[in-house]
Scaffold this motif. Structure first.
Motif, PDB file in Angstrom:
ATOM      1  N   ALA A   1      -5.052   0.923   6.720  1.00  0.00           N
ATOM      2  CA  ALA A   1      -5.808   1.993   4.927  1.00  0.00           C
ATOM      3  C   ALA A   1      -6.201   3.094   6.081  1.00  0.00           C
ATOM      4  CB  ALA A   1      -7.029   1.751   4.629  1.00  0.00           C
ATOM      5  N   ALA A   2      -6.851   3.235   7.004  1.00  0.00           N
ATOM      6  CA  ALA A   2      -6.998   4.385   6.945  1.00  0.00           C
ATOM      7  C   ALA A   2      -5.699   5.715   7.799  1.00  0.00           C
ATOM      8  CB  ALA A   2      -7.992   4.806   8.947  1.00  0.00           C
ATOM      9  N   SER A   3      -4.741   4.313   8.708  1.00  0.00           N
ATOM     10  CA  SER A   3      -3.271   5.389   8.961  1.00  0.00           C
ATOM     11  C   SER A   3      -2.388   5.371   7.839  1.00  0.00           C
ATOM     12  CB  SER A   3      -2.191   4.567   9.556  1.00  0.00           C
ATOM     13  OG  SER A   3      -1.953   3.405   8.874  1.00  0.00           O
ATOM     14  N   LEU A   4      -2.779   5.318   6.213  1.00  0.00           N
ATOM     15  CA  LEU A   4      -2.149   5.841   4.950  1.00  0.00           C
ATOM     16  C   LEU A   4      -3.171   6.896   4.702  1.00  0.00           C
ATOM     17  CD1 LEU A   4      -1.006   2.302   3.873  1.00  0.00           C
ATOM     18  CD2 LEU A   4       0.245   4.129   5.002  1.00  0.00           C
TER      19      LEU A   4
ATOM     20  N   THR B   1     -15.564  -3.644   9.784  1.00  0.00           N
ATOM     21  CA  THR B   1     -16.881  -2.551   8.706  1.00  0.00           C
ATOM     22  C   THR B   1     -16.287  -1.122   9.248  1.00  0.00           C
ATOM     23  OG1 THR B   1     -18.099  -1.565   7.730  1.00  0.00           O
ATOM     24  CG2 THR B   1     -18.812  -2.450   9.830  1.00  0.00           C
ATOM     25  N   LEU B   2     -15.616  -0.367   8.747  1.00  0.00           N
ATOM     26  CA  LEU B   2     -16.542   1.178   9.205  1.00  0.00           C
ATOM     27  C   LEU B   2     -17.495   2.125   8.566  1.00  0.00           C
ATOM     28  CD1 LEU B   2     -13.426   2.854   7.214  1.00  0.00           C
ATOM     29  CD2 LEU B   2     -12.995   1.476   8.865  1.00  0.00           C
ATOM     30  N   GLN B   3     -18.136   0.621   8.383  1.00  0.00           N
ATOM     31  CA  GLN B   3     -20.278   1.213   8.420  1.00  0.00           C
ATOM     32  C   GLN B   3     -21.136   0.962   9.422  1.00  0.00           C
ATOM     33  OE1 GLN B   3     -21.479   0.825   4.380  1.00  0.00           O
ATOM     34  NE2 GLN B   3     -19.354   1.215   3.267  1.00  0.00           N
TER      35      GLN B   3
ATOM     36  N   LEU C   1       0.702  -0.873  -0.494  1.00  0.00           N
ATOM     37  CA  LEU C   1      -0.127   0.024   0.244  1.00  0.00           C
ATOM     38  C   LEU C   1       1.273   1.515  -0.291  1.00  0.00           C
ATOM     39  CD1 LEU C   1      -2.681  -1.078   2.666  1.00  0.00           C
ATOM     40  CD2 LEU C   1      -2.973  -1.133   0.044  1.00  0.00           C
ATOM     41  N   MET C   2       2.142   1.571   0.778  1.00  0.00           N
ATOM     42  CA  MET C   2       3.202   2.721   0.571  1.00  0.00           C
ATOM     43  C   MET C   2       3.479   2.415  -0.622  1.00  0.00           C
ATOM     44  SD  MET C   2       4.253   2.748   4.523  1.00  0.00           S
ATOM     45  CE  MET C   2       5.092   0.218   4.686  1.00  0.00           C
ATOM     46  N   ALA C   3       4.180   1.706  -0.915  1.00  0.00           N
ATOM     47  CA  ALA C   3       4.695   1.774  -2.393  1.00  0.00           C
ATOM     48  C   ALA C   3       3.781   2.889  -3.526  1.00  0.00           C
ATOM     49  CB  ALA C   3       5.248   0.284  -3.028  1.00  0.00           C
TER      50      ALA C   3
ATOM     51  N   ASP D   1      -6.400   8.491  -1.610  1.00  0.00           N
ATOM     52  CA  ASP D   1      -6.698   7.275  -2.923  1.00  0.00           C
ATOM     53  C   ASP D   1      -7.571   6.232  -2.219  1.00  0.00           C
ATOM     54  OD1 ASP D   1      -4.778   8.585  -5.063  1.00  0.00           O
ATOM     55  OD2 ASP D   1      -3.067   6.831  -4.448  1.00  0.00           O
ATOM     56  N   THR D   2      -8.424   5.824  -3.252  1.00  0.00           N
ATOM     57  CA  THR D   2      -9.369   5.068  -2.629  1.00  0.00           C
ATOM     58  C   THR D   2      -8.981   3.001  -3.033  1.00  0.00           C
ATOM     59  OG1 THR D   2     -11.364   6.182  -3.599  1.00  0.00           O
ATOM     60  CG2 THR D   2     -11.814   3.982  -3.500  1.00  0.00           C
ATOM     61  N   ILE D   3      -9.262   2.440  -2.046  1.00  0.00           N
ATOM     62  CA  ILE D   3      -8.830   1.287  -2.006  1.00  0.00           C
ATOM     63  C   ILE D   3     -10.313   0.311  -1.517  1.00  0.00           C
ATOM     64  CG2 ILE D   3      -8.445   1.783   0.481  1.00  0.00           C
ATOM     65  CD1 ILE D   3      -6.818  -1.268   0.738  1.00  0.00           C
ATOM     66  N   ALA D   4     -10.559  -1.074  -2.510  1.00  0.00           N
ATOM     67  CA  ALA D   4     -11.835  -1.616  -2.730  1.00  0.00           C
ATOM     68  C   ALA D   4     -11.666  -2.855  -1.951  1.00  0.00           C
ATOM     69  CB  ALA D   4     -12.035  -1.569  -4.172  1.00  0.00           C
ATOM     70  N   LEU D   5     -12.155  -3.358  -0.683  1.00  0.00           N
ATOM     71  CA  LEU D   5     -12.817  -3.973   0.515  1.00  0.00           C
ATOM     72  C   LEU D   5     -13.745  -4.449  -0.019  1.00  0.00           C
ATOM     73  CD1 LEU D   5     -10.987  -2.016   3.360  1.00  0.00           C
ATOM     74  CD2 LEU D   5      -9.775  -3.606   1.751  1.00  0.00           C
ATOM     75  N   GLU D   6     -13.070  -5.846   0.808  1.00  0.00           N
ATOM     76  CA  GLU D   6     -14.400  -6.584   1.325  1.00  0.00           C
ATOM     77  C   GLU D   6     -15.075  -6.306   2.294  1.00  0.00           C
ATOM     78  OE1 GLU D   6     -12.160 -10.679  -0.586  1.00  0.00           O
ATOM     79  OE2 GLU D   6     -11.726  -9.543   1.283  1.00  0.00           O
ATOM     80  N   SER D   7     -16.695  -6.754   2.080  1.00  0.00           N
ATOM     81  CA  SER D   7     -17.729  -6.168   3.280  1.00  0.00           C
ATOM     82  C   SER D   7     -18.270  -7.167   3.909  1.00  0.00           C
ATOM     83  CB  SER D   7     -18.267  -5.217   3.114  1.00  0.00           C
ATOM     84  OG  SER D   7     -18.701  -4.770   4.186  1.00  0.00           O
TER      85      SER D   7
END
Length: 478
Positions: free
Chosen positions: A213-216, A435-437, A189-191, A197-203
Motif C-alpha cells: 500500500a505504501a509503495s503505491l 501495523t503503521l501505528q 490495487l494498481m488497477a 486513495d484510501t485503503i481500509a485494512l484489518e488491524s
C-alpha cells in the motif's frame, strides 16, 4: 463408511465432556476393553478413540494405569484485546524492523517462527518434483512457450471446480493466474486505485500488504478487529465516505487466525457494493481449516462482481512456485491489461504441474494431513505457551491457518525480545510490524507450520524465559 468414522464420533463426545467440564483434569477414562464393550466396537476402534483424543492433547496415557484427562490450561488463556487503531494515524511502517525480520527467510541456522509458511517437511516434495518432470515432458516445447494471458487452462479449471465447495460457482473464464497471491493483490490495487486513495485494512495486518500500500502511495485506514470475528463492521460503515477500496482476509487472517462469520461476510459485501467500493478478498489460508468444513468466501455472496477473490498455493503446497490467481469479477479486463504489461505470462511449467496435482486428487489428500499437523501444532504451541510464558499472556484461538498471535503482559517490548531471541537462534515476528501505528509493541506472531519436535518445544520455552527476563528488567526497554 459411517462405521469407519465411528471412532471420531465417540472421541468427539468425550472431547465435548472434557471441554464442558463434565470430565475434569485428572479424571480416569474407561479402559480400552471397557470402551469397546460400552459402545459395541472392536478393540482396534476403541484404541483409535484414545489415539484421537491424545492427538488433541485432551488426554494422556500413564503406563500401567490407563488414560487420564489432561489439564485444559491452554483453553483458559484469555484472548488478545480487540485492536483500537486511530483512523489515519500519521505513524509509519517500521521498515528497518520489517526488513530485519524477513531477511531471516531461508536461514537454516534459525528456528523460523517468523515466516508464515509450512515447512518443507510438511509438503509433498517428491510428488511435486514428479509432477514438474511430467509437465515438462507433456507441454509443447517442453514448457518453454508462453501460456495464454489469462493463464493455464487446466489450473483455472481446477480452481473453478474447487470453488463449488465454498459456493463460489466460478468458471475457468472467471479466473486469471498470477505469480502468487501478493502479485494478484498488487494487480488489483494498481488497477483500481491512484496515489492518495484510501485503503481500509484489518488491524493487525500482514506486513507485506502495508508495504505494498505504501509503495503505491495509498493512505492506510486500519479498522478495529476482534480476534474471533474480524473487523468491526460498524466502524467500517462509519468510515465508508473516506474509503476508496477495502482489503480483507476473512478466512484465517494472519496474524489473528479468525474466521469471519458468514453473516458478517454477507453484510460487508452488501455494504461495500452499495457504495461501489471494491473489496479485495485475500483467501490464501481458506483451505487450512481446522474444522470439518471449508468456510465460505466473501466472493460467494457477491452479486455485482464487486469482490476480487485472490488466492494461491503458497501457504498450502509450494511457497516458492509462486502460483496464484484472482477472480476479479467486473474488473477482469482491467486486470488482464495490467498482467500483459507487468508479466505477459505466468510460469508455464509450474502452473501445469500444480494443475495436474489438483486434478489427480493428491492436493486434497495432502491438505488433510497438513490441516491435522497444523491443528496439532496449535494445541502444542498453546500448551507450551501456557507453561512457559509470563503469567497474564493472552493467545489467539485460530480456527485455521498458520499463525498464533500472542499478547504479552505489561510493557514487554517484543522488538527487544526479537533481538534477544535472534541471539539464541530463534526468529519471531514482533507485533509492531503488523501495523503503521504505535501499537502491538507487546505482541508477537508465531508460525505454527514447523514440524513439532522436542527442540521446537524448548525454543518456545526459551522465548518465554526471555520474555520473563525482559519483564523483570524494565531498564532494557530504555
Amino acid at each position: 463408511m459411517k462405521k469407519n468414522f465411528l471412532y471420531l464420533e465417540i472421541a468427539g463426545n468425550i472431547a465435548d465432556k472434557i471441554k464442558s467440564g463434565t470430565l475434569r483434569p485428572g479424571d480416569k477414562l474407561p479402559s480400552v476393553r471397557m470402551l469397546s464393550s460400552q459402545h459395541g466396537i472392536s478393540i482396534n476402534t476403541a484404541k483409535r478413540v484414545f489415539i484421537e483424543l491424545e492427538s488433541q492433547y485432551l488426554i494422556q496415557s500413564r503406563p500401567q494405569s490407563g488414560y487420564f484427562v489432561n489439564s485444559l490450561q491452554q483453553f483458559r488463556l484469555p484472548l488478545p484485546e480487540v485492536s483500537t487503531p486511530i483512523p489515519f494515524a500519521k505513524n509509519k511502517a517500521p521498515e528497518e524492523l520489517m526488513n530485519d525480520v524477513y531477511a531471516t527467510m531461508g536461514r537454516d541456522d534459525l528456528t523460523l517462527f517468523s515466516i508464515g509458511v509450512p515447512s518443507g517437511n510438511l509438503l509433498p516434495l517428491a510428488k511435486l518434483k514428479k509432477e514438474t518432470i511430467l509437465a515438462t515432458r507433456a507441454l509443447k516445447e517442453g514448457g518453454t512457450e508462453y501460456e495464454p494471458l489469462q493463464g493455464n487452462v487446466k489450473l483455472r479449471r481446477m480452481i473453478a471446480a474447487r470453488s463449488l465447495v465454498w459456493e463460489g460457482n466460478l468458471k475457468e473464464t472467471d479466473i486469471i493466474t498470477t505469480n502468487g497471491c501478493m502479485n494478484a493483490i498488487a494487480l488489483c490495487l494498481m488497477a483500481l486505485t491512484s496515489p492518495g486513495d484510501t485503503i481500509a485494512l484489518e488491524s493487525p495486518c500482514y506486513p507485506g500488504t502495508l508495504q505494498l500500500a505504501a509503495s503505491l502511495g495509498l493512505q492506510v485506514l486500519e479498522i478495529a478487529t476482534h480476534p474471533l470475528y474480524g473487523i468491526d463492521i460498524d466502524t467500517l460503515e462509519t468510515l465508508l465516505p473516506q474509503i476508496n477500496i477495502c482489503l480483507l482476509v476473512p478466512n484465517y487472517n494472519t496474524p489473528l487466525g479468525y474466521c469471519m462469520p458468514d453473516s458478517h461476510k454477507q453484510k460487508v459485501v452488501k455494504l461495500l457494493a452499495a457504495h461501489n467500493i471494491p473489496l479485495i478478498e485475500d483467501d490464501t489460508y481458506g483451505d487450512l481449516h481446522f474444522e470439518a468444513q471449508r468456510p465460505r468466501c466473501c466472493k460467494s455472496f457477491d452479486k455485482e462482481g464487486n469482490v476480487l477473490w485472490c488466492s494461491s498455493v503458497s501457504k498450502t503446497l509450494a511457497p516458492g512456485y509462486r502460483v496464484g490467481w484472482v477472480a476479479p469479477g467486473k474488473y477482469k479486463e482491467k486486470l488482464l491489461k495490467l498482467k500483459l504489461v507487468h508479466a505477459i505470462s505466468s510460469p508455464t511449467i509450474v502452473n501445469e504441474a500444480v494443475g495436474n496435482f489438483l486434478m489427480t486428487g493428491r492436493y486434497e489428500n495432502h491438505l488433510r494431513q497438513l490441516r491435522r499437523a497444523l491443528h496439532e501444532n496449535y494445541l502444542r504451541y498453546t500448551l507450551a505457551i501456557s507453561e512457559f510464558f509470563p503469567e497474564g499472556t493472552k493467545v489467539s484461538r485460530p480456527q485455521g491457518g498458520l499463525t498464533l498471535w500472542v499478547e504479552l503482559p505489561g510493557a514487554t517490548d517484543t522488538q527487544v525480545l526479537y533481538h534477544y531471541a535472534l541471539k539464541k537462534g530463534i526468529s519471531i515476528s514482533p507485533g509492531r510490524i503488523f501495523t503503521l501505528q504505535d501499537q502491538f509493541h507487546n505482541c508477537l506472531r508465531l508460525c505454527i507450520g514447523l514440524p513439532w519436535t522436542e527442540q521446537l518445544r524448548l525454543s518456545l520455552k526459551q522465548i518465554g524465559s526471555l520474555a520473563k527476563s525482559i519483564q523483570q528488567q524494565p531498564s532494557v526497554l530504555q
